[in-house]
Design an enzyme around this catalytic site. Structure first.
Site, PDB file in Angstrom:
ATOM      1  N   ASP A 328       0.835  -1.202   0.000  1.00  0.00           N
ATOM      2  CA  ASP A 328       0.000   0.000   0.000  1.00  0.00           C
ATOM      3  C   ASP A 328       0.881   1.268   0.000  1.00  0.00           C
ATOM      4  O   ASP A 328       1.924   1.299   0.664  1.00  0.00           O
ATOM      5  CB  ASP A 328      -0.878  -0.052   1.261  1.00  0.00           C
ATOM      6  N   GLU A 357       1.608  -0.564  -4.908  1.00  0.00           N
ATOM      7  CA  GLU A 357       0.516   0.338  -5.275  1.00  0.00           C
ATOM      8  C   GLU A 357       1.125   1.668  -5.697  1.00  0.00           C
ATOM      9  O   GLU A 357       1.522   2.475  -4.867  1.00  0.00           O
ATOM     10  CB  GLU A 357      -0.442   0.581  -4.100  1.00  0.00           C
ATOM     11  N   ASP A 424     -10.910   1.460  -4.375  1.00  0.00           N
ATOM     12  CA  ASP A 424     -10.586   2.892  -4.340  1.00  0.00           C
ATOM     13  C   ASP A 424     -11.248   3.687  -5.461  1.00  0.00           C
ATOM     14  O   ASP A 424     -11.017   4.897  -5.574  1.00  0.00           O
ATOM     15  CB  ASP A 424      -9.066   3.093  -4.463  1.00  0.00           C
TER      16      ASP A 424
END
Ligand code: CA
Length: 591
Positions: A328, A357, A424
């Site tokens: 992340d 990410e 997201d």
């Protein structure tokens, strides 16, 4: 000829080792400026009568963006070393020779003028795990996939799917729920699951970790997680977990200790504190994820923090045999940490997948020493803008996709994590204004493109939902409420992708010119003797195109369950009719 647009950079996406013996060399030029580009190359140590020996090989145009053309060639240097330059001939007939020292009218004889690939070291070749190339991912947001055990439901859990998701409500999803529905995933055909965080955390999304060594009790315990991984593996499904190492949660014990003991806390170096006393309101006086006081940024340079997080990385692989880590906010953590992270992960499991990410061009993380892939949002944006939002013309779309493909080496693209949406973003059906035909075209392109596609849970049965929290609704399990037609279509595309390399990751990809309007794309995949041509009509009206090719093809048509093949003879002036939001697929085996 516009010399200013001619660009090359050694050891980059324009010059890299594709495998242990092959170099790919590319040149960027102004769009439509060059007629031909030739590579001048030779081993730096081969001379004949004190004259450096070099050869020529033609480069092929590999794609075009809005402003540029790219020229490409693969070479296998005999002794793994290369000096090279470029001969460029413009459409107006001008020829110029380009080397590291600039432009010359005649070919420089001194090899020191040339670009250099000093040595192709096996150890430097970018290698993602080989299984990733054949993986079709499925992303699960565990709180919302299925509730299989009501005994672990958090206080205030709402009845499944009976209300809209909010940033703070709970529906009780858990590991038992996932176990109960593994058949759905096998039936769909996916063979990798990406779980958003499962560690003990405060929120429903679990990105605010309290304890990286514990499973969140609402999902179950370590025993059932171990069983879940085993059951996935039995079915040929790999498991990837989400590591939130950029920041911890507010209730992470070391941060609580800082708040309590302030300057005396043994954890004060674990975070990026500005001054004392540390306060969370009105504004935090420490670095955070974005500006969220509840997500203090971890100091990944601090040895104890580093040790703790690397222990976490090792523990879940060693103890539970997971197959990969998704990282992340990976771009806001230091490269030094990620290099050590890779060492630790690959020491425990050499074929573990490391996915960062990152939403932008990520070349600095994809040199082989950090990540195996990033989440390919540049691909997502182009695909969504063209198919879902209908915002791009066909040529703008092909420019955007060619830009994505030329941003990275081919071996990086082949392992790239291609998503259409996620926890997201809004869901694809919502982005496509509820138009299922546009969603089908999106899936067609997604599942026949280079890289490893990921399907966000529920998209395959036609779930809709806006941005967070709308995209995090409870999975719909009532058969009659699922779009079965869409499910069978996605399933058939996955079967097709798995059936032949030409549909997946060992085939080339190229847009074809053909003779078509500005809402139709034609692209080709090629592998060995096999060629497949796709025609996609991305508009509300039908169209007729000319493929500018001929021969006997097998046409693939979807009968509601599978793709059927029928022979079709195409001639150079055949008019190929494509219905509104329709597609045609033609296969050919070269003799
Ligand atoms: Ca539960």
């Amino acid at each position: 000829m516009l010399k200013e647009a001619i660009y090359h950079q050694p050891k980059s996406n324009l010059a890299y080792a594709y495998d242990e013996e092959t170099l790919h060399i590319l040149l960027q030029t102004k769009k439509d400026d060059m007629e031909a580009v030739t590579l001048i190359y030779g081993d730096p140590y081969i001379f004949d009568k004190e004259e450096w020996q070099f050869q020529f090989i033609d480069m092929e145009k590999s794609g075009s963006t809005v402003m540029h053309d790219y020229w490409k060639v693969a070479v296998k240097p005999d002794f793994r070393r290369l000096r090279y330059g470029f001969s460029c001939t413009s459409k107006t007939g001008e020829t110029i020779h380009y080397t590291e020292r600039g432009f010359f009218e005649s070919i420089p004889r001194d090899k020191d003028y040339y670009f250099c690939f000093p040595y192709l070291h096996k150890g430097d070749v970018f290698h993602a795990p080989s299984w990733v190339k054949d993986t079709i991912w499925y992303q699960i947001f565990p709180e919302r996939f299925a509730n299989g055990d009501t005994s672990n439901d958090p206080a205030g859990t709402m009845p499944w799917g009976e209300s809209e998701p909010t940033p703070t409500n709970f529906f009780g999803g858990d590991f038992q729920g996932i176990m109960n529905h593994l058949d759905h995933l096998v039936d769909l055909g996916i063979n990798g699951i990406y779980f958003t965080p499962i560690f003990k955390a405060y929120s429903n999304h679990k990105y605010d970790t309290i304890d990286y060594m514990e499973i969140d009790p609402q999902f179950g315990d370590k025993e059932i997680f171990r069983r879940l991984v085993k059951e996935c593996h039995k079915r040929g499904i790999r498991v990837m977990l989400d590591a939130v190492f950029n920041h911890s949660g507010y209730y992470f014990l070391p941060f609580q200790d800082v708040l309590k003991n302030q300057e005396d806390s043994v954890y004060k170096d674990w975070f990026h504190l500005w001054d004392f006393p540390v306060v969370t309101k009105p504004q935090p006086n420490y670095d955070t994820f974005s500006f969220g006081a509840s997500m203090p940024k971890l100091n990944t340079n601090q040895p104890d923090v580093k040790k703790y997080l690397l222990d976490v990385a090792r523990y879940w692989i060693e103890e539970f045999n997971i197959d990969g880590w998704r990282l992340d906010v990976a771009n806001e953590v230091d490269h030094t940490f990620w290099r050590e992270f890779r060492q630790v992960v690959k020491d425990v499991k050499p074929d573990a997948y490391i996915l960062g990410e990152i939403w932008h061009n990520s070349m600095p993380w994809l040199q082989g020493d950090q990540f195996d892939a990033v989440m390919n949002y540049p691909f997502t944006n182009a695909a969504i803008d063209f198919f879902a939002k209908q915002k791009l013309s066909a040529s703008s779309f092909s420019n955007a996709i060619d830009e994505v493909l030329h941003m990275y080496p081919d071996n990086v693209n082949e392992s790239s994590f291609n998503l259409l949406d996620s926890h997201d973003t809004p869901r694809i059906l919502t982005l496509a204004d509820g138009n299922i035909d546009r969603v089908k075209l999106l899936f067609l392109f997604h599942l026949t493109f280079i890289g490893t596609p990921c399907i966000y849970y529920g998209d395959e049965i036609g779930m809709n939902g806006g941005g967070d929290p709308g995209c995090r609704a409870c999975m719909v399990w009532e058969h009659e409420k699922q779009n079965q037609d869409l499910f069978h279509y996605v399933q058939a595309l996955i079967t097709l992708r798995k059936s032949n390399d030409v549909y997946a990751n060992r085939a080339s990809f190229q847009f074809l010119d053909g003779n078509h309007d500005e809402n139709t794309i034609i692209y080709e995949r090629k592998h060995d003797s096999m060629q497949v041509i796709f025609v996609i009509n991305n508009q509300t009206t039908s169209t007729s195109i000319n493929l500018l090719t001929s021969g006997l093809f097998q046409e693939l048509t979807f009968d509601g369950r599978t793709f059927q093949r029928n022979s079709i003879e195409i001639t150079n002036d055949s008019s190929i009719h494509v219905s509104p939001y329709g597609f045609r697929i033609f296969e050919k085996t070269q003799n």
